[in-house]
Design a protein around this motif. Structure first.
Motif, short mmCIF file in Angstrom:
data_model
loop_
_atom_site.label_atom_id
_atom_site.label_comp_id
_atom_site.label_asym_id
_atom_site.label_seq_id
_atom_site.Cartn_x
_atom_site.Cartn_y
_atom_site.Cartn_z
N CYS A 88 10.06 -2.96 -2.97
CA CYS A 88 10.67 -3.32 -4.25
C CYS A 88 11.44 -2.17 -4.88
N GLU A 89 11.21 -0.95 -4.41
CA GLU A 89 11.83 0.28 -4.92
C GLU A 89 11.48 0.61 -6.37
N CYS A 91 7.82 -0.04 -7.73
CA CYS A 91 6.37 0.16 -7.96
C CYS A 91 6.03 1.64 -7.72
N CYS A 94 6.65 2.80 -4.12
CA CYS A 94 8.06 2.93 -3.77
C CYS A 94 8.69 4.14 -4.44
N CYS A 102 4.15 -0.52 -0.62
CA CYS A 102 4.76 -1.26 -1.74
C CYS A 102 3.83 -2.35 -2.25
ZN LIG Z 1 7.36 -1.32 -4.22
#
Ligand SMILES: [Zn+2]
Ligand SMILES: [Zn+2]
Length: 361
Positions: A88-89, A91, A94, A102
Motif C-alpha cells: 500500500c506504500e 502503512c 511500507c 504490508c
Molecule cells: Zn503497506
C-alpha cells in the motif's frame, strides 16, 4: 483477449476469450510477453481460496500498453516485470520499506463497486494474486510492477518475479551471508539454485548442495556449489560437519519437510544460522534439544518469508547482475511453451529442473 481460465478448483485450465477493462486510477495495462510456470500455481489451482472463474500465473514480463490517469511510474512501451508483493506504500511496514509485511495488500485491488477488471460473459473473473498472468494481457495496480530500464529477454525477466528473488533474497537480504562464510543448501530446485548463486555473489568460502536428485546436484555445481551431497546415499549432517569443520555458518532449508528441517538444523555450526524458507505442512514441528549445548552452540533459527525482498529494489539488481554475467538466468529456463500447452507442461513438471515459460508473440 485470450486467457487460460480455471472454472473449478482442481480442474484444468481452459482457453477462453476474456474481456479486460481499460485502466482506471493507478492501474496499468500490460501486454504479456512471457509468463513463468511456478509450482505454486499448481498448488493454488488445487486448493483454491478465491472465486472462480479465475486466471492464475504470477511470473510476468511484458510491455506497458496503457496507463490509468493517476499512474505515476509508467509510460506506454516500458518493459515491466510484475510481482505478487502487493503493498500500500502507506502503512508503517511500507513506510519503513518492508513491503513484505504490508498491512493493507488489498490496496492494489480495484475498489468495490467498480466494474470488474476481468469478465467472461458478464461474470467477473478473479485475477489470482491480483495478477492473472496466463493471459495475453494483465490489468494491475502500478504497485505490482517494476520497470526494467535495461531490457533483457522477457522469458528470462519473468522468472525474477517470484522464486529467484525468494531464494537469492534469503542469502543476501535475510541472512546477509558475509564473505568467507560456509554455506549449506538443502533442496536444489529453483529457489535453492538461486540461493547458491547468491552465496557465490556473497563470497561464501564453501557451498554444500544437498539433494536427492543427481540432476539437481549437477545443476547446483554449475551454479557454484563447491560440494554436493546426495542425502539418500550419505548422511548430510555428518558430511556437512566434516566438510566445514564443525557445521556450516549458514544453512538454508528450501525443502519444507520436518525431517529435512531437522537435518538442516543439525548441520549448523556454532553461532551459525538456520534459514527456513521451505514451507512445512500445518502442525509440523522441529525438535530442539535445549541442554547445555543449546546455549553453548548459539545457533539461530530464522524463518524467511519471500527472501525478505523488496521486488522494486531487487529485480533491477538481479537484472544488472545478469547483464554483468554474475547471475545465471538463462540456465534456469529449460523450456518455452505456448499458452495452449500449459496444462501439458504442468503435467510434465514433476521432477524436472528449470522453469518452463509461456511466451507470447
Ligand atoms: Zn503497506
Ligand atoms: Zn511463484
Amino acid at each position: 483477449m485470450k486467457a487460460l481460465v480455471l472454472d473449478e478448483i482442481g480442474g484444468e485450465y481452459r482457453m477462453a476469450d476474456v474481456d479486460i477493462d481499460v485502466p482506471i486510477g493507478r492501474e496499468v495495462l500490460v501486454d504479456v510477453k512471457a509468463s513463468g510456470l511456478c509450482h505454486s500455481d499448481l498448488t493454488a489451482s488445487a486448493l483454491g481460496g478465491w472465486p472462480v472463474p479465475a486466471i492464475l500465473g504470477h511470473e510476468i514480463s511484458g510491455v506497458v500498453a496503457a496507463v490509468g490517469p493517476d499512474a505515476r511510474g509508467f509510460t506506454v512501451g516500458d518493459h515491466v516485470v510484475a510481482s505478487l508483493q502487493s503493498h500500500c506504500e502507506r502503512c508503517p511496514a511500507c513506510v519503513r520499506d518492508d513491503i513484505n509485511m504490508c498491512e493493507k495488500p488489498g490496496f492494489v485491488a480495484r475498489p468495490d463497486g467498480e466494474r470488474p477488471r476481468l469478465s467472461l460473459g458478464g461474470i467477473p473473473v478473479t485475477a489470482v494474486a491480483q495478477l492473472g498472468g496466463f493471459a495475453e494481457q494483465v490489468l494491475v495496480h502500478e504497485n505490482n510492477l517494476v520497470r526494467i530500464d535495461r531490457p533483457i529477454p522477457h522469458e528470462l525477466a519473468c522468472i525474477l518475479g517470484c522464486g529467484v528473488l525468494a531464494g537469492a533474497g534469503a542469502v543476501l537480504n535475510a541472512a546477509e551471508v558475509p564473505s568467507g562464510a560456509t554455506v549449506a543448501v538443502y533442496g536444489c530446485g529453483g529457489l535453492g539454485l538461486a540461493a547458491i548463486q547468491a552465496a557465490v555473489i556473497a563470497g561464501a568460502s564453501s557451498i554444500v548442495a544437498v539433494d536427492v536428485s543427481d540432476e539437481k546436484l549437477a545443476y547446483a555445481e554449475r551454479f557454484g556449489a563447491t560440494e554436493r551431497v546426495d542425502s539418500l546415499a550419505t548422511d548430510p549432517v555428518a558430511t556437512i560437519h566434516e566438510l566445514t569443520g564443525g557445521g556450516a555458518d549458514f544453512v538454508f532449508d528450501f525443502v519444507g519437510r520436518p525431517e529435512v528441517t531437522q537435518q538442516a538444523y543439525a548441520s549448523v555450526g556454532r553461532a551459525g544460522e538456520l534459514g527456513v524458507v521451505g514451507i512445512n505442512r500445518p502442525g509440523a514441528t522441529l525438535e530442539i534439544g535445549i541442554g547445555p549445548d543449546f546455549i553453548w552452540n548459539q545457533v539461530r533459527i530464522r524463518p524467511i518469508f519471500n527472501g525478505s525482498t523488496n521486488f522494486r529494489r531487487d529485480i533491477p539488481r538481479f537484472v544488472e547482475l545478469f547483464a554483468e554475467g554474475r547471475f545465471k538466468l538463462d540456465e534456469l529456463v529449460s523450456r518455452t511453451v505456448t499458452l495452449a500447452e500449459v496444462n501439458d507442461a504442468y503435467a510434465r513438471m514433476a521432477g524436472s529442473v528449470g522453469r518452463t515459460v509461456v511466451t507470447f508473440p
